[in-house]
Design a protein around this motif. Structure first.
Motif, short mmCIF file in Angstrom:
data_model
loop_
_atom_site.label_atom_id
_atom_site.label_comp_id
_atom_site.label_asym_id
_atom_site.label_seq_id
_atom_site.Cartn_x
_atom_site.Cartn_y
_atom_site.Cartn_z
N ALA A 26 38.60 22.42 28.63
CA ALA A 26 39.76 22.41 29.51
C ALA A 26 40.71 21.29 29.08
O ALA A 26 40.27 20.21 28.69
CB ALA A 26 39.35 22.22 30.96
N ASP A 27 42.00 21.58 29.15
CA ASP A 27 43.04 20.60 28.82
C ASP A 27 43.96 20.52 30.03
O ASP A 27 44.62 21.49 30.38
CB ASP A 27 43.81 21.05 27.58
N TYR A 28 44.01 19.35 30.68
CA TYR A 28 44.79 19.15 31.90
C TYR A 28 46.00 18.30 31.58
O TYR A 28 45.87 17.12 31.26
CB TYR A 28 43.91 18.50 32.96
N ASN A 29 47.20 18.89 31.69
CA ASN A 29 48.44 18.15 31.54
C ASN A 29 48.79 17.58 32.91
O ASN A 29 49.24 18.31 33.79
CB ASN A 29 49.55 19.07 31.01
N VAL A 30 48.56 16.31 33.10
CA VAL A 30 48.74 15.68 34.40
C VAL A 30 50.20 15.71 34.85
O VAL A 30 50.49 15.85 36.03
CB VAL A 30 48.19 14.23 34.39
N GLN A 31 51.13 15.63 33.90
CA GLN A 31 52.56 15.62 34.24
C GLN A 31 53.02 16.95 34.82
O GLN A 31 53.78 16.98 35.79
CB GLN A 31 53.40 15.27 33.00
N THR A 32 52.56 18.08 34.25
CA THR A 32 53.00 19.39 34.71
C THR A 32 52.06 20.00 35.75
O THR A 32 52.43 20.95 36.45
CB THR A 32 53.11 20.39 33.54
N GLY A 33 50.82 19.49 35.81
CA GLY A 33 49.84 20.06 36.72
C GLY A 33 49.17 21.31 36.20
O GLY A 33 48.48 22.01 36.94
N LEU A 34 49.34 21.62 34.90
CA LEU A 34 48.73 22.80 34.30
C LEU A 34 47.39 22.47 33.66
O LEU A 34 47.27 21.47 32.94
CB LEU A 34 49.65 23.42 33.25
N ILE A 35 46.39 23.31 33.92
CA ILE A 35 45.07 23.17 33.31
C ILE A 35 44.80 24.42 32.49
O ILE A 35 44.78 25.52 33.03
CB ILE A 35 43.95 22.99 34.36
N GLU A 36 44.59 24.26 31.18
CA GLU A 36 44.27 25.36 30.28
C GLU A 36 42.75 25.34 30.06
O GLU A 36 42.21 24.40 29.50
CB GLU A 36 44.96 25.19 28.93
N MET A 37 42.06 26.40 30.52
CA MET A 37 40.62 26.51 30.32
C MET A 37 40.37 27.59 29.28
O MET A 37 41.02 28.64 29.29
CB MET A 37 39.91 26.85 31.63
N SER A 38 39.42 27.34 28.36
CA SER A 38 39.16 28.31 27.30
C SER A 38 37.67 28.37 26.99
O SER A 38 36.93 27.41 27.19
CB SER A 38 39.94 27.95 26.05
N GLY A 39 37.28 29.54 26.49
CA GLY A 39 35.90 29.74 26.07
C GLY A 39 35.01 30.24 27.18
O GLY A 39 34.53 29.46 27.98
N ASP A 40 34.81 31.55 27.25
CA ASP A 40 33.92 32.17 28.25
C ASP A 40 34.24 31.70 29.66
O ASP A 40 33.38 31.17 30.37
CB ASP A 40 32.46 31.88 27.91
N VAL A 41 35.46 31.90 30.10
CA VAL A 41 35.91 31.47 31.42
C VAL A 41 35.28 32.36 32.50
O VAL A 41 35.28 33.58 32.39
CB VAL A 41 37.44 31.52 31.54
N LEU A 42 34.76 31.73 33.52
CA LEU A 42 34.22 32.41 34.70
C LEU A 42 34.89 31.81 35.92
O LEU A 42 34.83 30.59 36.12
CB LEU A 42 32.71 32.23 34.79
N LEU A 43 35.53 32.66 36.74
CA LEU A 43 36.16 32.23 37.98
C LEU A 43 35.43 32.87 39.14
O LEU A 43 35.27 34.09 39.16
CB LEU A 43 37.64 32.63 38.00
N VAL A 44 34.97 32.06 40.08
CA VAL A 44 34.26 32.57 41.26
C VAL A 44 35.10 32.22 42.48
O VAL A 44 35.45 31.06 42.71
CB VAL A 44 32.85 31.95 41.39
N GLN A 45 35.42 33.28 43.27
CA GLN A 45 36.19 33.13 44.50
C GLN A 45 35.44 33.89 45.59
O GLN A 45 35.56 35.12 45.67
CB GLN A 45 37.60 33.68 44.33
N GLY A 46 34.67 33.18 46.39
CA GLY A 46 33.86 33.83 47.40
C GLY A 46 32.90 34.81 46.75
O GLY A 46 32.21 34.45 45.79
N PRO A 47 32.89 36.08 47.18
CA PRO A 47 31.98 37.06 46.59
C PRO A 47 32.51 37.66 45.29
O PRO A 47 31.79 38.40 44.62
CB PRO A 47 31.89 38.14 47.68
#
Length: 146
Positions: free
Chosen positions: A92-113
Motif C-alpha cells: 500500500a502507498d498512502y499519499n498523506v497530502q491527497t488522502g489517496l491510498i493505492e493498494m496492490s497485490g491480491d486485494v481483498l475488501l470485506v464489508q460486513g457479509p
C-alpha cells in the motif's frame, strides 16, 4: 458471481481528515537524514483518526522541507481498517497530502457479509470511497423472500 474491470464502492464509516496527526508504532526504526526517510519494521501500526494500517514494514517519506509526511509505503502484507470496512493487500502507498491510498497485490475488501477481490484498489479517504480495478470479483447475494 460478478466479474468486472472496475468498481466504485464506499469505504470507511465517514470521510477521513488527511490533516490529522499520523501515529506510528513499531519494533524498530531506522532514520536516513540524507534522503529524508524513515523505515519502521516489526509489527508496524499506523493510525490516523479512525483509520488503522498494519504491515511488517513501512517506509515514511517526509516532505522536502521536513515539515511533515509526504507518503507512507507499506509492504509485506498490509491490512487497512476504517470504520466497519477492512482491506488486505501485498502493498500500500498512502499519499498523506491527497488522502489517496493505492493498494496492490491480491486485494481483498470485506464489508460486513460482502467480500470483493481485485488486483488493485484506490481508497479516497477524504471522500470515503474506493475504486477496485483488475479482475474485480464478488458474489452477489439475492434478496431473501419471506
Amino acid at each position: 458471481m460478478a466479474q468486472a474491470q472496475g468498481m466504485q464502492v464506499a469505504f470507511g464509516g465517514a470521510p477521513q481528515d488527511s490533516g490529522l496527526p499520523v501515529e506510528v508504532t513499531s519494533q524498530n526504526l531506522d532514520v536516513n537524514q540524507t534522503d529524508g526517510t524513515a523505515v519502521f519494521t516489526g509489527d508496524v501500526l499506523v493510525g490516523q483518526g479512525e483509520m488503522r494500517l498494519a504491515a511488517p514494514r513501512v517506509l515514511v517519506v517526509y516532505l522536502e522541507d521536513r515539515s511533515g509526511i509526504a507518503r507512507l509505503e507499506a509492504s509485506g502484507g498490509v491490512t487497512l481498517v476504517s470504520g466497519e470496512d477492512a482491506a488486505e493487500a501485498r502493498d500500500a502507498d498512502y499519499n498523506v497530502q491527497t488522502g489517496l491510498i493505492e493498494m496492490s497485490g491480491d486485494v481483498l475488501l470485506v464489508q460486513g457479509p460482502s467480500a470483493l477481490t481485485a488486483d488493485t484498489m484506490t481508497v479516497d479517504t477524504v471522500a470515503g470511497t474506493a475504486r477496485m480495478n483488475g479482475r474485480v470479483k464478488t458474489v452477489l447475494q439475492p434478496e431473501k423472500q419471506p
